[in-house]
Design a protein around this motif. Structure first.
Motif, PDB file in Angstrom:
ATOM      1  N   LEU A  10      -1.197   2.527   7.944  1.00  0.00           N
ATOM      2  CA  LEU A  10      -1.884   3.085   6.783  1.00  0.00           C
ATOM      3  C   LEU A  10      -1.384   2.411   5.511  1.00  0.00           C
ATOM      4  O   LEU A  10      -2.153   2.069   4.620  1.00  0.00           O
ATOM      5  CB  LEU A  10      -1.625   4.593   6.735  1.00  0.00           C
ATOM      6  N   ASP A  11      -0.065   2.197   5.456  1.00  0.00           N
ATOM      7  CA  ASP A  11       0.528   1.564   4.291  1.00  0.00           C
ATOM      8  C   ASP A  11      -0.020   0.146   4.118  1.00  0.00           C
ATOM      9  O   ASP A  11      -0.404  -0.262   3.024  1.00  0.00           O
ATOM     10  CB  ASP A  11       2.058   1.552   4.467  1.00  0.00           C
ATOM     11  N   ASN A  37      -3.904   0.261   3.255  1.00  0.00           N
ATOM     12  CA  ASN A  37      -4.231   0.776   1.924  1.00  0.00           C
ATOM     13  C   ASN A  37      -3.865  -0.189   0.810  1.00  0.00           C
ATOM     14  O   ASN A  37      -4.292  -0.021  -0.325  1.00  0.00           O
ATOM     15  CB  ASN A  37      -3.610   2.154   1.714  1.00  0.00           C
ATOM     16  N   GLN A  38      -3.078  -1.228   1.123  1.00  0.00           N
ATOM     17  CA  GLN A  38      -2.825  -2.267   0.115  1.00  0.00           C
ATOM     18  C   GLN A  38      -4.018  -3.199  -0.012  1.00  0.00           C
ATOM     19  O   GLN A  38      -4.092  -4.000  -0.925  1.00  0.00           O
ATOM     20  CB  GLN A  38      -1.575  -3.069   0.488  1.00  0.00           C
ATOM     21  N   THR A  80      -7.387  -2.070   0.483  1.00  0.00           N
ATOM     22  CA  THR A  80      -8.654  -1.388   0.183  1.00  0.00           C
ATOM     23  C   THR A  80      -8.683  -0.920  -1.260  1.00  0.00           C
ATOM     24  O   THR A  80      -7.651  -0.840  -1.925  1.00  0.00           O
ATOM     25  CB  THR A  80      -8.814  -0.129   1.052  1.00  0.00           C
ATOM     26  N   GLU A 104     -10.367   2.289  -2.237  1.00  0.00           N
ATOM     27  CA  GLU A 104     -10.026   3.696  -2.032  1.00  0.00           C
ATOM     28  C   GLU A 104      -9.184   3.818  -0.766  1.00  0.00           C
ATOM     29  O   GLU A 104      -9.526   3.221   0.255  1.00  0.00           O
ATOM     30  CB  GLU A 104     -11.305   4.520  -1.849  1.00  0.00           C
ATOM     31  N   PRO A 105      -8.076   4.584  -0.821  1.00  0.00           N
ATOM     32  CA  PRO A 105      -7.205   4.660   0.363  1.00  0.00           C
ATOM     33  C   PRO A 105      -7.874   5.351   1.561  1.00  0.00           C
ATOM     34  O   PRO A 105      -8.752   6.200   1.385  1.00  0.00           O
ATOM     35  CB  PRO A 105      -6.009   5.484  -0.134  1.00  0.00           C
ATOM     36  N   ILE A 106      -7.415   4.962   2.744  1.00  0.00           N
ATOM     37  CA  ILE A 106      -7.881   5.582   3.987  1.00  0.00           C
ATOM     38  C   ILE A 106      -7.083   6.862   4.199  1.00  0.00           C
ATOM     39  O   ILE A 106      -5.870   6.883   4.013  1.00  0.00           O
ATOM     40  CB  ILE A 106      -7.633   4.636   5.175  1.00  0.00           C
ATOM     41  N   ILE A 107      -7.769   7.925   4.605  1.00  0.00           N
ATOM     42  CA  ILE A 107      -7.087   9.197   4.863  1.00  0.00           C
ATOM     43  C   ILE A 107      -7.068   9.428   6.377  1.00  0.00           C
ATOM     44  O   ILE A 107      -8.100   9.278   7.048  1.00  0.00           O
ATOM     45  CB  ILE A 107      -7.825  10.338   4.128  1.00  0.00           C
ATOM     46  N   GLN A 134     -12.810  -0.437   4.330  1.00  0.00           N
ATOM     47  CA  GLN A 134     -11.721   0.347   4.935  1.00  0.00           C
ATOM     48  C   GLN A 134     -11.597   0.044   6.424  1.00  0.00           C
ATOM     49  O   GLN A 134     -10.489  -0.080   6.956  1.00  0.00           O
ATOM     50  CB  GLN A 134     -11.981   1.843   4.724  1.00  0.00           C
ATOM     51  N   LEU A 177      -8.323  -1.544   8.123  1.00  0.00           N
ATOM     52  CA  LEU A 177      -7.634  -0.822   9.192  1.00  0.00           C
ATOM     53  C   LEU A 177      -7.493  -1.718  10.428  1.00  0.00           C
ATOM     54  O   LEU A 177      -6.451  -1.731  11.086  1.00  0.00           O
ATOM     55  CB  LEU A 177      -8.424   0.444   9.550  1.00  0.00           C
TER      56      LEU A 177
END
Lengths: 231, 266
Positions: free
Chosen positions: B122-123, B126-127, B129, B131-134, B146, B150
């Motif tokens: 995830l870390d 998310n660098q 994208t 909007e961060p992935i949840i 995303q 991923l």
């Protein structure tokens, strides 16, 4: 002779896989015949007869469950193939998720598409668990990670071999062909691997009213277990 | 098994003629770009690599690992597969939570403690994208960018594969310069299918595709590598512009002029 029984949900690519397999087996000098069992329409027999030049037949099950129909006609079909000195490839309708058409000593192949949803392996029961090989098709349409998770879900549901293929382009088919070449000849008596669930009930017989109160035989309510009502 | 080298043995193009390039060898740490117009067979080439083609694909190419035919285990057990292939798919079909999907994949690839692996992925993702992935979203809810972020993180961390194939990551809607910087921290063989001059000129080699065949294999000259760095600078300016416009800023001609002069100076 070898008996290859192929099952799998509609549109999963059974015909495309078998067509590629047959083409390769013929090149290697094997003699083959093809039987398609379907409910009300099939033209795959013409494809195998005209395009690949092998003896081909089809059977419509009509009012019967197609896997029951397969049990009834397969004895004759095996004789038909034996008389011509060929192996027999049977492509089933692939509709029922409770039965499985595989025979002891046959090579059972289930064809599943990679795009069909991660829970499919857990939904299709005997069609998967009693097969010898699962062929996962349309692998070009999903990511490698999804392919690997789908494979894991198949292996969680059934301890069988999983082969991945892009059958349209003939990719991954050679490994399936090698498995078929290694398959044993069938032995008599021919016995169905799994028992089909109860097939005769008032609904089968055409009574269409909704609700268990209208029916006889093995029944259930929304919240109860199975129970029997009748003479 | 330690991977030292991958070899592509040429097959045939769409016209049935033998490929001009009959052999490509790549050692650990080397970068290869596959270039050529749309439809020239770039994706088919990396799919051949990802499937360990053994004259059983339409191109009849063969792939060798450490100078030998690859083991069938590579295809049967994802934990042994040395290749991670990031295709152009930007949508997932799996209707399952991101965390569940990654858990299963980490188990399949036999990668340590799933909890820390999932956090690392995830870390990393998310660098790249916007909007961060949840973790609680389902895979099908992820955007194209995303999904690709991923998959790249998944390939590097869960796959931990020594050979990584990436199909047109410039179209992924992710921060490409950042992605390249992060990927290069890892000692791996990278093969990029790309139309992007930054990626091509920073690779060690490029294969030029035409008509489904490998037409030419070119070693990037030091001069080309220097040009590549300039192109990356130019791109940073474009990305800067894009980010400002995307965040709602107004642009002025005077300011744009100043930026263009900066480009000329480099």
């Amino acid at each position: 002779m070898k008996l290859i029984m192929c099952a799998g949900p509609p549109t999963s690519g059974k015909t495309t896989v078998l067509r590629q397999v047959v083409r390769r087996l013929l090149k290697k000098g094997r003699r083959l015949a093809y039987l398609k069992v379907d409910v009300q329409f099939a033209d795959e027999d013409e494809l195998f007869r005209n395009e690949l030049g092998i003896p081909a037949k089809k059977v419509y099950s009509g009012e019967l469950c197609p896997d029951h129909a397969s049990v009834l006609v397969l004895g004759d079909a095996v004789k038909w193939a034996e008389e011509q000195g060929t192996d027999l490839i049977v492509e089933t309708a692939g509709l029922c998720l409770r039965c499985a058409p595989y025979i002891d000593g046959s090579l059972g192949i289930v064809v599943l598409e990679a795009t069909s949803g991660m829970n499919l392996p857990r939904k299709i029961g005997a069609m998967l668990t009693l097969a010898d090989i699962a062929v996962v098709t349309k692998i070009d349409l999903v990511s490698q990670a999804e392919r690997e998770v789908f494979r894991a879900n198949i292996l969680d549901a059934a301890q069988i071999d999983v082969l991945e293929a892009d059958a349209l382009r003939g990719i991954g088919i050679d490994r399936l062909v090698r498995r078929i070449e290694r398959a044993e000849d069938i032995k008599r008596p021919l016995i169905l691997k799994g028992s089909p669930p109860v097939g005769t009930c008032t609904i089968c017989a055409g009574k269409k009213n909704i609700g268990w109160e209208h029916h006889f035989g093995v029944l259930r309510t929304l919240d109860s277990d199975l129970f029997y009502r009748g003479e | 098994m330690e991977i030292k080298k991958i070899t592509i043995l040429g097959g045939y193009g769409r016209n049935g003629e033998k490929e001009q390039v009959d052999q490509v060898d790549l050692g650990m740490g080397e970068l290869l770009s596959v270039v050529g117009p749309t439809g020239s067979g770039k994706t088919a080439l990396i799919n051949d690599i990802g499937l360990f083609a053994d004259e059983d694909t339409p191109s009849r190419r063969r792939i060798l690992i450490n100078d030998a035919a690859p083991s069938e285990d590579f295809l049967d057990d994802p934990a042994k597969n040395p290749i991670a292939l990031i295709t152009q798919h930007t949508g997932f079909l799996s209707d399952m939570k991101v965390s569940h999907f990654l858990d299963i994949h980490a188990r399949v690839r036999k990668r340590g403690n799933p909890d820390s692996v999932v956090a690392d992925i995830l870390d990393f993702a998310n660098q790249l994208t916007g909007e961060p992935i949840i973790l609680d979203s389902t895979m099908t809810e992820l955007s194209g960018g995303q999904s690709r972020a991923l998959l790249i993180a998944d390939a590097v961390i869960i796959g931990n594969s020594p050979i990584i194939l990436l199909d047109e990551i410039e179209n992924a809607g992710i921060n490409l310069t950042r992605a390249l910087e992060m990927l290069r921290k890892y000692e791996k063989i990278f093969i990029f299918v790309t139309h992007d001059p930054r990626i091509t000129l920073s690779s060690d080699y490029r294969i030029v595709m035409k008509g489904g065949a490998m037409q030419d294999a070119i070693t990037t000259s030091p001069e080309e590598k220097r040009i590549g760095e300039k192109v990356t600078d130019m791109d940073k300016i474009i990305v800067g512009l894009r980010d400002r416009i995307s965040s709602g800023e107004h642009m002025l001609e005077k300011e744009f002029q100043a930026i263009m002069e900066l480009v000329w100076l480099t």
